[in-house]
Design a protein around this motif. Structure first.
Motif, PDB file in Angstrom:
ATOM      1  N   SER A 293      -3.134  -3.640   6.503  1.00  0.00           N
ATOM      2  CA  SER A 293      -3.833  -2.121   6.613  1.00  0.00           C
ATOM      3  C   SER A 293      -4.987  -2.109   7.222  1.00  0.00           C
ATOM      4  N   SER A 294      -5.108  -1.810   8.496  1.00  0.00           N
ATOM      5  CA  SER A 294      -6.308  -1.942   9.590  1.00  0.00           C
ATOM      6  C   SER A 294      -6.079  -1.181  10.505  1.00  0.00           C
ATOM      7  N   ASP A 295      -7.048  -0.363  11.140  1.00  0.00           N
ATOM      8  CA  ASP A 295      -6.950   0.482  12.480  1.00  0.00           C
ATOM      9  C   ASP A 295      -6.955  -0.515  13.490  1.00  0.00           C
TER      10      ASP A 295
ATOM     11  N   TRP B  92       1.264  -2.722  13.342  1.00  0.00           N
ATOM     12  CA  TRP B  92       1.736  -3.708  12.125  1.00  0.00           C
ATOM     13  C   TRP B  92       1.385  -3.058  10.797  1.00  0.00           C
ATOM     14  N   ASP B  93       1.088  -1.526  10.683  1.00  0.00           N
ATOM     15  CA  ASP B  93       0.800  -1.045   9.657  1.00  0.00           C
ATOM     16  C   ASP B  93       1.968  -1.380   8.625  1.00  0.00           C
ATOM     17  N   ASN B  94       1.373  -1.791   7.437  1.00  0.00           N
ATOM     18  CA  ASN B  94       2.367  -1.953   6.328  1.00  0.00           C
ATOM     19  C   ASN B  94       3.153  -2.990   6.413  1.00  0.00           C
ATOM     20  N   ASN B  95       3.347  -3.860   7.553  1.00  0.00           N
ATOM     21  CA  ASN B  95       3.723  -5.122   7.884  1.00  0.00           C
ATOM     22  C   ASN B  95       3.514  -6.204   6.850  1.00  0.00           C
ATOM     23  N   LEU B  96       4.171  -7.349   6.233  1.00  0.00           N
ATOM     24  CA  LEU B  96       3.815  -8.145   5.540  1.00  0.00           C
ATOM     25  C   LEU B  96       3.700  -9.434   6.318  1.00  0.00           C
ATOM     26  N   LEU B  97       2.452 -10.149   6.268  1.00  0.00           N
ATOM     27  CA  LEU B  97       2.335 -11.140   6.929  1.00  0.00           C
ATOM     28  C   LEU B  97       2.542 -12.248   5.814  1.00  0.00           C
ATOM     29  N   VAL B  98       3.172 -13.302   6.386  1.00  0.00           N
ATOM     30  CA  VAL B  98       3.572 -14.715   5.353  1.00  0.00           C
ATOM     31  C   VAL B  98       3.063 -15.825   5.996  1.00  0.00           C
ATOM     32  N   GLY B  99       2.590 -16.678   5.431  1.00  0.00           N
ATOM     33  CA  GLY B  99       2.253 -17.804   5.671  1.00  0.00           C
ATOM     34  C   GLY B  99       2.961 -19.014   5.259  1.00  0.00           C
TER      35      GLY B  99
ATOM     36  N   PRO C  23       0.786  -1.184   0.068  1.00  0.00           N
ATOM     37  CA  PRO C  23       0.049   0.008   0.036  1.00  0.00           C
ATOM     38  C   PRO C  23       0.845   1.247  -0.048  1.00  0.00           C
ATOM     39  N   GLN C  24       2.186   1.085   0.287  1.00  0.00           N
ATOM     40  CA  GLN C  24       3.125   2.400   0.358  1.00  0.00           C
ATOM     41  C   GLN C  24       3.387   2.625  -0.716  1.00  0.00           C
TER      42      GLN C  24
END
Length: 461
Positions: free
Chosen positions: A390-392, A397-404, A318-319
């Motif tokens: 990207s959630s209030d 964690w804003d703009n962090n990437l979750l990886v599964g 998103p950035q």
């Protein structure tokens, strides 16, 4: 009068609750959430989720952005917040209509203590993807060829009828990703990726490949199906493996999707072959005129990038607006890439991995004209879905990437700055192979696994 009768009834069945909490709830909360906590609509229903006391206190104190739930921290004292939270919890715990309590676990991460709710257990069979239709409903694909509704956290018993048949003679084939049309509220189109053959579905040697379709679900029927991407038999493969396939709509309405190399590694470099690529099309299946190879003859004009072994995660940063993708490596060499138009990501000419038998695939990890990954994992974690946060609800964690991860059964959080990975944190390990990560309409993170707990919800506090 009605409210008094309800309270008498609750006492008669030995409900235990805080008198002070009831008093506060009756004064401030009952107008939106109703005497029985069921709310005036689905958004104000306090029975949809079981939260911890601390989480409830925080939501009451701080409010919930972009909703009618305002902050009460300047009206209620800390003791009053505690009392009303206890009342809500005690009311929920003694709910006569609820036979099933949602299981929860807690995980301590660097930024949050997390409550992990087990929303759905083993009623799902090998789920692959989830797509939220509303705050209360989602569609889930099951590998063996079914779509199921999840309504208010309950899997509906009836599968969608009239679905296309899928080819299951490959261990990794079946139904894969699903997506909603960007204009779903108007046109109701749902997109599906699955393994397909024109031949005998029971033949292990049938020609097959990934197919992309869209359709509508009306009265629980899959209807008005349209084929968006399908190759002729001459481009299908026999005994293939590594099908992909992740679907992603970018903000401009382009549909990105991936097809794995199907065990034909060198075909990933061949623009006339569909395997080992990422594609970009319009929502109706037509080819964008600015696709990188759209003006060339003898190629698949939907191709967006090449040399991608088996992409199973796609999302947009998103950035920067860049498209990122996670890519299964062989034995080692899982990759995280930024996907640019027309770029070559090297497979199998460059790789950080080995063949599964330990033999060398390539002695090169770099080559001119080949894009280097942002990061790579050796040994392989069997990387699968990715999600930029990207959630209030998760501001830390804003703009962090979750990886599964599949093989390692991990959920990782990656901190990114200027397209570089500054940190990787393992949020949890061992809860099952992670197939999908999505942000629900309630702005909470949901994780789909092939473990005992098929759908997990992440609540920070």
């Amino acid at each position: 009068m009605i409210f008094r009768l309800i309270i008498i009834l609750l006492f008669s069945v030995n409900y235990v609750f805080s008198q002070e909490g009831l008093k506060i709830y009756s004064k401030y909360c009952v107008g939106c959430h109703a005497p029985n906590l069921r709310g005036v609509d689905s958004k104000t229903d306090l029975f949809k989720n079981r939260f911890t006391k601390k989480y409830i206190e925080r939501q009451i104190s701080q409010g919930i952005p972009n909703t009618t739930m305002v902050s009460w921290k300047n009206i209620l004292s800390a003791d009053e917040l505690s009392s009303v939270a206890e009342y809500i919890l005690s009311f929920q715990d003694n709910d006569l209509e609820s036979d099933k309590k949602i299981k929860t676990d807690t995980v301590n991460s660097e930024q949050y203590k997390l409550v992990i709710q087990s929303i759905v257990g083993e009623k799902l069979k090998t789920p692959w993807a989830i797509e939220f239709i509303s705050r209360d409903s989602a569609l889930i694909s099951e590998k063996r060829g079914s779509l199921k509704w999840m309504i208010n956290n309950v899997i509906q018993s009836d599968s969608i009828e009239g679905l296309p048949k899928t080819y299951l003679k490959s261990s990794t084939g079946g139904y894969m990703d699903i997506a909603l049309d960007p204009d779903y509220e108007k046109n109701k189109f749902i997109y599906l990726a699955y393994s397909f053959t024109n031949g005998n579905y029971d033949d292990k040697n049938a020609l097959a490949l990934t197919k992309i379709v869209r359709a509508k679900i009306i009265d629980n029927q899959w209807t008005s199906e349209q084929t968006l991407f399908e190759v002729p038999d001459s481009l299908m493969v026999r005994n293939g493996n590594r099908w992909g396939c992740r679907l992603y709509f970018d903000p401009e309405g382009y549909l990105f999707f991936s097809i794995g190399d199907m065990g034909r590694a060198m075909d990933s470099q061949d623009l006339s072959k569909a395997t080992g690529k990422i594609f970009r099309i319009h929502a109706d299946g037509s080819i964008p005129e600015d696709n990188p190879f759209a003006d060339r003859s003898g190629v698949l004009k939907a191709i967006y990038s090449i040399g991608n072994r088996n992409v199973q995660g796609i999302d947009r940063n998103p950035q920067t607006g860049d498209i990122w993708a996670s890519e299964h490596g062989p034995r080692g060499g899982d990759e995280l890439n930024i996907i640019n138009k027309g770029d070559n990501y090297g497979w199998p000419l460059v790789t950080y991995g080995l063949n599964y038998n330990g033999s060398v695939i390539s002695d090169k990890t770099h080559m001119e004209g080949m894009v280097q990954p942002v990061t790579q994992w050796t040994p392989s974690i069997a990387v699968c879905p990715i999600l930029f946060v990207s959630s209030d609800n998760y501001t830390k964690w804003d703009n962090n990437l979750l990886v599964g991860a599949l093989a390692f059964q991990e959920l990782r959080r990656l901190v990114i700055k200027d397209d570089e990975i500054l940190k990787q944190e393992i949020i949890w390990k061992g809860k099952g192979r992670i197939r999908d990560i999505k942000l629900g309409k309630d702005k909470f993170i949901y994780v789909v696994t092939n473990g005992p707990d098929r759908v997990l919800k992440i609540l920070p506090y």
